[in-house]
Design a protein around this motif. Structure first.
Motif, PDB file in Angstrom:
ATOM      1  N   UNK A   9       0.782  -1.234   0.000  1.00 48.36           N
ATOM      2  CA  UNK A   9       0.000   0.000   0.000  1.00 48.36           C
ATOM      3  C   UNK A   9       0.809   1.277   0.000  1.00 48.36           C
ATOM      4  N   UNK A  10       2.117   1.185  -0.250  1.00 45.94           N
ATOM      5  CA  UNK A  10       2.931   2.405  -0.318  1.00 45.94           C
ATOM      6  C   UNK A  10       3.742   2.390  -1.609  1.00 45.94           C
ATOM      7  N   UNK A  11       4.351   3.517  -1.917  1.00 39.89           N
ATOM      8  CA  UNK A  11       5.151   3.623  -3.145  1.00 39.89           C
ATOM      9  C   UNK A  11       6.408   2.749  -3.085  1.00 39.89           C
ATOM     10  N   UNK A  12       6.999   2.642  -1.914  1.00 40.62           N
ATOM     11  CA  UNK A  12       8.167   1.759  -1.761  1.00 40.62           C
ATOM     12  C   UNK A  12       7.701   0.307  -1.862  1.00 40.62           C
ATOM     13  N   UNK A  13       8.520  -0.525  -2.460  1.00 41.04           N
ATOM     14  CA  UNK A  13       8.151  -1.940  -2.594  1.00 41.04           C
ATOM     15  C   UNK A  13       8.790  -2.811  -1.514  1.00 41.04           C
ATOM     16  N   UNK A  14       9.881  -2.306  -0.917  1.00 38.67           N
ATOM     17  CA  UNK A  14      10.579  -3.069   0.122  1.00 38.67           C
ATOM     18  C   UNK A  14      11.368  -2.104   0.998  1.00 38.67           C
TER      19      UNK A  14
END
Length: 85
Positions: A9-14
Motif C-alpha cells: 500500500x505504499x510507493x516503496x516496494x521493500x
C-alpha cells in the motif's frame, strides 16, 4: 539483525533495515519517493526502534498507510521476531 520487509500500500516496494541492540543502524527504501524516503531513513538512523514506531505508526499518505507507516510496521515485525518464545 537485518530485516527485509515487503511493503503493502505504499510507493516503496521493500524496506531493508539493520538494527543493533534495539537501535536503527540503517534503513533503505526500494522504490518510493527518493527524497522523502532518504529523509526518513536519515532521521531514524540512531533512533531506538520503539521511538521510531511511536513517531511513524499511523502516518497516512495515499490511503491508510505510507512509507513511514510501513517502516513502523516492519520495525514492529522485527521486534516480534526478536522476542524469545
Amino acid at each position: 539483525m537485518k530485516v527485509s520487509y515487503k511493503t503493502s500500500g505504499s510507493c516503496a516496494s521493500r524496506i531493508d533495515i539493520e538494527i543493533e541492540d534495539g537501535v536503527i543502524v540503517s534503513t533503505r527504501f526500494v522504490d518510493g519517493c527518493a527524497g522523502n524516503t532518504q529523509a526518513v531513513a536519515a532521521l531514524v538512523r540512531g533512533m531506538a526502534v520503539t521511538e521510531a514506531i511511536e513517531r511513524l505508526k499511523g502516518i497516512a499518505c495515499q490511503g491508510d498507510t505510507s512509507c513511514p507507516d510501513q517502516l513502523a510496521r516492519a520495525l514492529e515485525q522485527a521486534q516480534c521476531s526478536t522476542i524469545p518464545s
